[in-house]
Design a protein around this motif. Sequence first.
Motif, PDB file in Angstrom:
ATOM      1  N   MET A   1      -1.126   2.389  -1.030  1.00  0.00           N
ATOM      2  CA  MET A   1      -1.245   3.304  -2.179  1.00  0.00           C
ATOM      3  C   MET A   1      -2.513   4.129  -2.018  1.00  0.00           C
ATOM      4  N   ASP A   2      -2.406   5.424  -2.266  1.00  0.00           N
ATOM      5  CA  ASP A   2      -3.547   6.312  -2.083  1.00  0.00           C
ATOM      6  C   ASP A   2      -3.790   7.072  -3.388  1.00  0.00           C
ATOM      7  N   THR A   3      -5.033   7.060  -3.852  1.00  0.00           N
ATOM      8  CA  THR A   3      -5.420   7.789  -5.060  1.00  0.00           C
ATOM      9  C   THR A   3      -6.474   8.813  -4.690  1.00  0.00           C
TER      10      THR A   3
ATOM     11  N   LYS B   1      -4.235  12.177  -8.349  1.00  0.00           N
ATOM     12  CA  LYS B   1      -2.942  12.049  -7.698  1.00  0.00           C
ATOM     13  C   LYS B   1      -2.820  10.640  -7.144  1.00  0.00           C
ATOM     14  N   VAL B   2      -1.738   9.966  -7.496  1.00  0.00           N
ATOM     15  CA  VAL B   2      -1.507   8.600  -7.035  1.00  0.00           C
ATOM     16  C   VAL B   2      -0.229   8.578  -6.210  1.00  0.00           C
ATOM     17  N   ASP B   3      -0.354   8.260  -4.920  1.00  0.00           N
ATOM     18  CA  ASP B   3       0.796   8.142  -4.020  1.00  0.00           C
ATOM     19  C   ASP B   3       1.142   6.669  -3.867  1.00  0.00           C
ATOM     20  N   VAL B   4       2.343   6.307  -4.266  1.00  0.00           N
ATOM     21  CA  VAL B   4       2.802   4.929  -4.167  1.00  0.00           C
ATOM     22  C   VAL B   4       3.903   4.849  -3.115  1.00  0.00           C
TER      23      VAL B   4
ATOM     24  N   VAL C   1       0.154   1.805 -10.511  1.00  0.00           N
ATOM     25  CA  VAL C   1      -0.459   3.099 -10.826  1.00  0.00           C
ATOM     26  C   VAL C   1      -1.650   2.901 -11.755  1.00  0.00           C
TER      27      VAL C   1
ATOM     28  N   GLY D   1      -4.452   1.441  -9.816  1.00  0.00           N
ATOM     29  CA  GLY D   1      -5.011   2.438  -8.902  1.00  0.00           C
ATOM     30  C   GLY D   1      -5.931   3.408  -9.614  1.00  0.00           C
ATOM     31  N   ILE D   2      -5.515   3.865 -10.799  1.00  0.00           N
ATOM     32  CA  ILE D   2      -6.341   4.796 -11.578  1.00  0.00           C
ATOM     33  C   ILE D   2      -7.627   4.120 -12.015  1.00  0.00           C
TER      34      ILE D   2
ATOM     35  N   TYR E   1     -10.000   3.517  -9.048  1.00  0.00           N
ATOM     36  CA  TYR E   1     -10.587   4.762  -8.531  1.00  0.00           C
ATOM     37  C   TYR E   1     -11.724   5.231  -9.439  1.00  0.00           C
TER      38      TYR E   1
ATOM     39  N   GLU F   1       5.209   9.911  -6.359  1.00  0.00           N
ATOM     40  CA  GLU F   1       3.967  10.651  -6.593  1.00  0.00           C
ATOM     41  C   GLU F   1       3.729  10.765  -8.089  1.00  0.00           C
TER      42      GLU F   1
END
Length: 457
Positions: free
Chosen positions: A1-3, A16-19, A71, A74-75, A78, A109
């Motif tokens: 997962m990328d934030t 932006k959160v990519d799962v 998500v 992740g938020i 971050y 996304e």
Amino acid sequence: MDTSLINVDSVNAILKVDVKKADYQGKVDEAIKTFRKKANVPGFRPGTVPVGMVKKMHGKSILAEEVNKLVGEGIYNYIQENKLNILGEPLPNEEKQQPVDFSKEEDFEFFFDIALAPEVKLALSKKDKITYYKIAVEQDLVDKQIASYKANYGKYETVEEGAKPTDLLKGEVVELEGGKPKDGGIRVEGAVLMPSYMKDEEEQAKFADVKKGATIVFNPGKAYEGNETEIASFLHIEKDAVESIAAEFSFTVNEITRYKEADLDQALFDKVFGEGTVTTEADFIAKVKETLQTQLAPDSDYKFLLDARVLLEEKAGNLEFPDAFLKRWLMATGTDRTAESLEADYPQIINDLKFHLIKEQLVKENDLKIEEADVRAVALQAARVQFAQYGMMGMPDDVLANYANEMLKNKETSRNLVDKAMEEKIVVCLKSIVGVEEKEMSLDEFKKFFEGEANAE
């Protein structure tokens, strides 16, 4: 997962959160297994429902729940890791966010709007002056406080002389009919009345200077006109029966007691401040003065903080706020809020938010921290003030501690106590940073600040 963060301007950004499927697949499979153990499906024993059937029936909601958890984590991570000072809470971006189809296990996304707090710069020094208005404990305040203690710690004593309006008269009240006790009528032994409570002056006058053994004929309905509760309590009847009571009752006085103020002696000293704390009248007066000074100090600190706010807001200058985001967030979170009420309230909301950010900056710059002991100290002081309002000084430590504990159990009260503790720290901090000019004034003069009748110089 990328934030990742996409800056829009100085106070607005998009997260932006990519799962990826690999991020959630294991969690979804585990959640399905757990759900399968509990699933109650006709024709299957618990734990034997086929995985495929569980996926078909509940896979979409399970996937949505697990992805949303990821998500959210992740938020949060971050924001914490990058030390972002955000306002409100992230909201879904209304332009970039596409509909999410949880019926398919694929990459997702997510785009969230966030509001960034504006940077606050204060640059305070001793050149910045704030007046601290210390309230003088003048003799009239001390005298009033001592008079209050004497009144609060007095007691009722039996007297043989004629009754005063404020004396308590205890006796027997009997309902009359034709001037004689009514058969089966109201009769109350040990009834108590105080003539001064009677609204009707003519009825009250009947009890002037009466002595023990006297019998007075009076009309309770007229004496306490309009107060059915008082009449019902006095005659030991139901409230709805008050309207039908007789016009004449006799009251035979069996006892007269008069309230006598406490003497200014050791017994009073011990009751007010605790046994043996003070032993002379001079020490008692000094202790009263000291107590009043302690009680008035928070008022001076409050005024100091109000004046400091003016200076601090000037120092901070104009701060830019993400108005569109904040209004959207306030509308989303305020159940009773309307667009019209928001527009009316918004200037004050921003004003309070600005001061909140200023206080946050002071806390950060000066490494101010609140410990549990600080909050407990504020709670104990609040407990002392509560008891002091009723003239109950020198309360035992265990009583104060229990009262403070009850206050801390209430979430809202506890939160207010934490805020109060931090404000006290901020006041102490500001006094050490800026130039403080102390000015002593009377309590009456001080009160004018809050009546709009005085100009602070």
